[in-house]
Design an enzyme around this catalytic site. Sequence first.
Site, PDB file in Angstrom:
ATOM      1  CG  ASP A   1      -4.415  -4.986 -11.549  1.00 50.11           C
ATOM      2  OD1 ASP A   1      -4.066  -5.801 -11.021  1.00 50.11           O
ATOM      3  OD2 ASP A   1      -5.657  -4.420 -11.600  1.00 50.11           O
TER       4      ASP A   1
ATOM      5  N   GLY B   1       5.083   1.142   0.519  1.00 44.15           N
ATOM      6  CA  GLY B   1       6.049   0.957  -0.701  1.00 44.15           C
ATOM      7  C   GLY B   1       5.606  -0.661  -1.204  1.00 44.15           C
TER       8      GLY B   1
ATOM      9  N   GLY C   1       0.815  -1.310   0.000  1.00 43.69           N
ATOM     10  CA  GLY C   1       0.166  -0.028  -0.019  1.00 43.69           C
ATOM     11  C   GLY C   1       1.008   1.228   0.145  1.00 43.69           C
ATOM     12  CB  ALA C   2       0.567   4.511   1.954  1.00 44.86           C
TER      13      ALA C   2
END
Length: 315
Positions: free
Chosen positions: A252, A225, A222-223
């Site tokens: 994706d 990395g 996620g945020a």
Amino acid sequence: MILTVTPNPSLDRTYELPGLSRGAVLRATSDRVDPGGKGVNVSRAVAAAGHRTAAVAPLGGPEGALLARLLGEHGIEAVGVPVAGSTRVNITLVEPDGTLTKVNAAGPEIIPGEAERLLDAVRMRSADADWIACCGSLPRGLPPEWYAELVARSHHGGTRIALDTSGAALLAALRERPDVIKPNAEELAEAVGRPLATVGDALKAAQELCELGARSVLASLGADGQLLVEGSGAYFGCAPVASVRSNVGAGDASLAGFLAADGTGPSALAAAVAHGAAAVQLPGSVMPAPADLDLSAVVTTADIPVDLVLTEPAP
């Protein structure tokens, strides 16, 4: 050339709303329809980057016909396998603060003959493919071992294969040694059967999946990395994001960037991070073009920040 396989594709309709009120009549400030499904999104990102791609998918009904037409408009060769059921339509509602509400349909049931025709379509179209990317959940009718069979057949044909799925389908496929798997933090936690609170926890989980058969693991956190664990070592990559508009398809896009950069090493990880960071700043499931990428902002390192607490710990 990257060939993608999406066993349960969709038409993705996205509505941006001034607010979401249950039971009210809502008016969208903008709306769009995109060809969807995880493998289809990978093809869209590959095509946006100027590379060749073809998308294998079961297509049925008028929704399937529209999906094939939209793929062609994106410069993607649609390798459609006719099925009796209709291709599903998924809905995403986007609020001004970036909050997403998604409604995903189940999709058609795939009968045995259709399942075999899907495998045959991959075999026939993969002769000139550098990678095959198999992505998404399996639709009704396909057993968890279906991806394992696809990995085995693809390796028999001499083609590298990337797998982005979860649950029983992921665990069943590991015995056939996919060249790369791409779980997110939640899928990593599910695969190893325990919560993940830090990057170090995610690293250990990825290493365990390599021990179970994955040749490499590209894990989206996620945020925080992304992690890459492969034979040459383990690497961590991250990039700043000014604001998140939509995270639909960001994973994706990351996989597309990774495979287009040959799918190995820190340079491929950097491409994955750049694609993911660009995708979350675009509306709906729009895939980033080269002009959207900022590789200079990406930091990759073999010094893994194992004590970094995940912004969204995986249950």
